[in-house]
Write an enzyme that holds these catalytic residues in place. Structure first.
Site, PDB file in Angstrom:
ATOM      1  CB  THR A  52      14.293  28.683  51.677  1.00 21.55           C
ATOM      2  OG1 THR A  52      14.697  27.949  52.838  1.00 21.55           O
ATOM      3  CG2 THR A  52      12.929  28.199  51.216  1.00 21.55           C
ATOM      4  CD  GLU A  53      19.510  26.617  52.492  1.00 22.85           C
ATOM      5  OE1 GLU A  53      18.560  27.436  52.519  1.00 22.85           O
ATOM      6  OE2 GLU A  53      20.443  26.633  53.296  1.00 22.85           O
ATOM      7  CG  ASN A  54      12.878  24.497  53.191  1.00 20.61           C
ATOM      8  OD1 ASN A  54      13.525  25.529  53.021  1.00 20.61           O
ATOM      9  ND2 ASN A  54      11.673  24.504  53.703  1.00 20.61           N
ATOM     10  CB  SER A  94      16.363  22.991  46.441  1.00 25.25           C
ATOM     11  OG  SER A  94      16.646  24.130  47.215  1.00 25.25           O
TER      12      SER A  94
END
Lengths: 227, 235, 227, 235
Positions: A52-54, A94
């Site tokens: 997940t990008e975060n 990320s």
């Protein structure tokens, strides 16, 4: 002509079909919203690792209600859990994973996909508040960028088109589209039909597609379970 | 998922002639000696090696150069206490050298792993090392354009790994490891310990497993500086 | 004319003088070799934090012989120890500290320093094996780049010059030079003399300097302890 | 060395009108609520804020926008469950928006802290967000040139800090924190715990203290999402 509305796959079935192509050991990013559903249908015996990008690798499903830790969320800002082997990292690392070609698959939603592989999925172009998030990053770098989508819009207009009319998310980035009626590859600037529902004829499918569907070898039946 | 392979020999067996290979370590700190020695045993030729240095003594990278495997070296500081393996070959014209400032070397490798094909840096602007490189001015200051650096393989030394490839390092041995894991198509990591997923705290992972392709356990790794102090020679 | 050889400061004294300008709480990088000596003369009551390019912040002096951990070294590949509050990081983060303007001071050696602030300290230009290391990075980004050096070369040639004759490390980067005879600032493309040994006249100092020494206010006596 | 200040109010007291302020957090995760609320109390105007989002509900960044302090917002995703503070102002022309893809936002901030004035990225190439930006081709592929992003101040939420400013974070609350500490001239960090130097293992430091200017202890930090679920309003 086939009654498409009664024949077409549900979102769950589209997600299931997309999940079949995720290989064991794959690193996967699922766009927020509908694409998140793909994780539910991971093929038994295969292990995918979700990014997940975060800043989490190898997160798991949502916790039970009341057990949420709101510092432990995915890009859709939903609470998640961790699988053994998870890792945290900052945003630049990320997106190094994203842009750097380290993800095996990214699965995204779409407003429109063009036969060129162009994708429009971030802006309806109608004003309001624009918001892009990680969409433009995700279409670059993942080894395979796939789209899951209804074959047509709510008003029946084709979502698979010759050229996108909406603002682009990325140019020549999508290589496979899983729709409610078919599985279509994008190769050399052409839509190549790989699978379609047996109940719909090639002619009827072409009629709801905004660009020519080419074939390259046999077209398989698109078979999914009841879900 | 288990990225572990049986031995250093297995881990490097497919590295072909002509490959580009990043090798972690700053001097002896973080040098993956067992992987390098396994590569010497395998013996591919005509390699391009990316390392901060150019080897020391007669083990590790120096032994690899001595074995005639390295056609080109990309590094920042090809000097050491005992640099003879590189120096002799270099002065005889037997090895190509691309000299890169240390921070630029690190940033180029970081860019390779991060999907950034080029960037601007103040480093080397106006010097001989910027010759033939594009330059640009931003806010009144001159900068040099540098390209990303990627490799076919990387050899990295970690401390603890889990089977998914999450890594921690040991002290300043970390140096180029995280960058080289990300910048190589096939990153090969030797770790002192390989544990089950979940045994490394997610907060303490330095290199997330997505950047690691192969793992091999080397339980009691050799330290280059200690080998050199013992005047070790490989093979 | 003064006998410079018997008057000049020792390396330890030059290092001592440079150390007096390091403020409490400063983040400092000392070039390998001679500049490392500056750390020995840290002013009592001030705490500097030393950075080394290979990925340590707040390292301390060498361990006693036999206690070395060869994974715990500085950029000169000498064994070091850790102070409480130390941190490890990778090389890209380390040079982000350097280039990003986070160091308060970098103190380096020199072959030549020009009145333009240009520095030559990495190559004698004579062939052999070239090696640059972190020198070209260090001259950019530190808030203050200072040089410590003998005032002249071993053959008596000036090291403070109008234009460097050797390959440059960096352009217009040095702002202060601590020599064996004087403290000289570089301002607006000129050498500005701040301190000199009382035993040497301005004329004699100018005679061993390769560019004009300007003054801008009083020139203080350069006073250092016996060391 | 002790970077601790007495209170959030002291920590942000000198932020002037017109300053640029990076604020950590992704949605509510990692949002430094106490520092933001202290800044609202201080009340500087005409700020440029850099954050991934544009606030949610009536606390934190949303409350800051509601208070009319934000002239310009640089963000990737100005939407949330309850985005009214931003939306109303934006649609009325009362706030400027610079929309940046999320990975580009992160990389621009990272570049600001790392002394890289510009870099090339594939992200947004051929899209409306690349309009008026320089482009270049490398190895046959098109890329967009992006500039670094720096700020006068940053507000960041950490978990444990030592007095020298070494930091660890909590879970996905890490997100932009390490980047924004490095990219601001004055980075201001709230931490749940402030310990003596040496109490954080050097291997586990996420943000080295060199990137941190001021620390303030906020022992039981509020969580934005929880505040919003309780329909909290600030002030």
């Amino acid at each position: 002509m086939t009654d498409i509305a009664s024949t077409k796959l549900s979102n769950a079935q589209i997600a299931w079909r997309a999940a079949q192509d995720i290989e064991d050991g794959a690193y996967v990013n699922l766009g927020i919203g509908f694409p998140e559903m793909v994780a539910r249908y991971q093929v038994e015996g295969r292990q995918a690792i979700y990014h997940t990008e975060n800043g989490i690798l190898d997160f798991g499903p949502a916790p039970t209600e009341g057990e949420e830790d709101w510092d432990l969320i995915n890009a859709g800002k939903k609470a998640v859990t961790l699988n053994p082997g998870a890792a945290f990292f900052h945003h630049a690392d990320s997106f190094a994973m994203v842009r750097g070609g380290h993800l095996d698959v990214a699965i995204l939603g779409a407003f429109e996909v063009a036969e060129t592989g162009d994708l429009a999925n971030w802006s309806t172009g109608r004003g309001g508040v624009p918001a892009v998030g990680g969409a433009m990053d995700l279409v670059h770098g993942a080894k395979r960028v796939a789209v899951i989508t209804d074959h047509v819009t709510k008003t029946g207009a084709p979502k698979l088109v010759e050229r996108c009319s909406l603002p682009l998310t990325g140019v020549a980035c999508v290589t496979r589209v899983y729709t409610s009626l078919a599985v279509v590859d994008i190769e050399g600037g052409r839509f190549v039909l790989r699978e379609k529902l047996a109940a719909i004829s090639l002619g009827d499918l072409q009629a709801v597609t905004g660009a020519t569907l080419h074939t390259d070898g046999p077209v398989a039946d698109l078979i999914v379970p009841e879900l | 998922m288990d990225k572990t392979v049986a031995s250093p020999a297995d881990a490097v067996a497919d590295i072909p002639d002509g490959a580009s290979v990043m090798i972690g370590g700053f001097g002896g700190s973080g040098a993956p000696i067992e992987l390098i020695h396994a590569l010497i045993d395998a013996g591919p030729k005509n390699l391009t090696v990316i390392n901060n240095n150019a080897g020391n003594g007669q083990v590790g990278l120096a032994a690899m150069i001595e074995a005639g495997m390295v056609a080109k070296l990309i590094c920042s500081f090809p000097k050491s206490k005992d640099p003879r393996a590189f120096t002799e070959r270099y002065l005889a014209g037997g090895i190509e050298l691309e000299l890169v400032p240390q921070g630029t070397l690190a940033e180029r490798i970081r860019a390779g792993g991060a999907g950034i094909p080029a960037f601007y840096t103040p480093t080397s602007f106006g010097t001989d090392l910027a010759q033939d490189k594009p330059t640009a001015e931003f806010d009144g200051r001159g900068y040099v354009q540098e390209r990303w650096l990627k490799a076919d393989y990387s050899l990295v030394k970690a401390e603890t790994a889990d089977r998914h490839g999450n890594l921690t390092y040991r002290a300043a041995g970390r140096n180029f490891g995280p960058l080289m894991c990300a910048a190589a198509a096939v990153s090969i990591v030797q770790a002192t310990r390989i544990v089950a997923p979940g045994e490394i705290d997610p907060e303490q992972v330095v290199t997330p497993g997505i950047f690691v392709k192969r793992l091999v356990r080397v339980e009691a790794p050799q330290q280059e500086e200690e080998l050199n102090r013992a005047e070790a020679v490989y093979p």
